[in-house]
Write a protein that holds these residues in place. Sequence first.
Motif, mmCIF file in Angstrom:
data_model
loop_
_atom_site.group_PDB
_atom_site.id
_atom_site.type_symbol
_atom_site.label_atom_id
_atom_site.label_comp_id
_atom_site.label_asym_id
_atom_site.label_seq_id
_atom_site.Cartn_x
_atom_site.Cartn_y
_atom_site.Cartn_z
ATOM 1 N N PHE A 94 0.935 -1.351 0.133
ATOM 2 C CA PHE A 94 0.061 0.038 0.177
ATOM 3 C C PHE A 94 0.885 1.263 0.003
ATOM 4 O O PHE A 94 1.885 1.225 0.773
ATOM 5 N N ASP A 178 -6.368 -1.259 0.809
ATOM 6 C CA ASP A 178 -6.508 0.264 0.989
ATOM 7 C C ASP A 178 -6.814 0.513 2.189
ATOM 8 O O ASP A 178 -6.955 -0.357 3.024
ATOM 9 N N ALA A 195 -5.332 5.081 -1.059
ATOM 10 C CA ALA A 195 -4.318 4.350 -1.932
ATOM 11 C C ALA A 195 -4.044 5.167 -3.209
ATOM 12 O O ALA A 195 -4.875 5.644 -3.718
#
Length: 354
Positions: A94, A178, A195
């Motif tokens: 991420f 995310d 993200a």
Amino acid sequence: MIDISVAIMHHPRRADRIPALVRACAPLDPVVVPDPEPDGRPSPLRTAKRAWAAVGRDATHHLVLQDDVRLVPRFAEQLRDAVRGRPRHGVSLFCLWHTPHNSYLVRRAAVAGEGYAPLSPREWTPTQGFVLPARLARELAEYLAGIPDEVQDDDEVIAVFCRERGVPVVATVPHLMDSGHERSLVEGHHNGLRAAVHTPGRPWTAGAGTAELPPGPYAVQLYDSVCSVRPTYGDPVEHQFPWYWYDACPLTGLDPEAVLDAGAPYLSRSPDRLLPTMTAVWAAGYLLGADVGGLAPALAGPGPLTPVALGSWLDQGLSERDARAGGGLRADCLRLADAAVRRGLRDRRRTDVH
């Protein structure tokens, strides 16, 4: 063989999230590591120390997750593939959409069609989901144990650890998770924890594998409807005063007037009141495309994740006034940014050939 152990950093305020997060890890069996002082001053580092020490006995790699993430479908399968492709690296799953350097490096990789984005050794390491080889994970746990909890941010300390030990760090593109899209427990860490490139319905793959792009001397920023260039050496990462793109364009190897000339046919269609915003969007996209074109001259065109990367760039980069404008402005900006990336990619490739 890849055998990944998993630890989840957990705060009691988020107890309702743990069952779903554990299920999303299956068939991996994560260990939940609670904050030892949940009523104390918020400190991710305090819990990270224990999470990195929870390496499985037979594990080849260790993943630490924060409890405010949402994993993609078939997470474990994609995680193994990503680690298998970079078994000696640190692998971030991420990257925040507005970080000064790393979000730009992720977007470069998306335009190049790459599955990995080499990250900056000078910016904080994205630790919402981070994997290390088991040996390095144990070394990191020992390293963190000597850092006072008051330091608070594990991502900055882990960046130092990786830099000192020469551990290369990459992010998966697209990301395998995310954020929960809400306020962090840590003061100041809120308002847009999203993200840079996230496509949960599109499985991660290693990408074209032809042009992994290392960090360069600059990053392009789009913020408050202004395009800027940030040198990646010399300036502190956290500073809030990047250079206006026109003034800093020589750092990119481009003539700013040539950038504007290339955009003139597109910008001539914009209403006067929107011209500053559209010019910034054009410049950002063109500089991004030209950067990729210079590093990957064999690339035929932008990768399939380019619209996603540009969309998140606009969503965090347009001013509040522009974001509220309506009238299809975002869609117009997205089309313009895509055209700019393609033109920059083509122009730089053509220049390098001649």
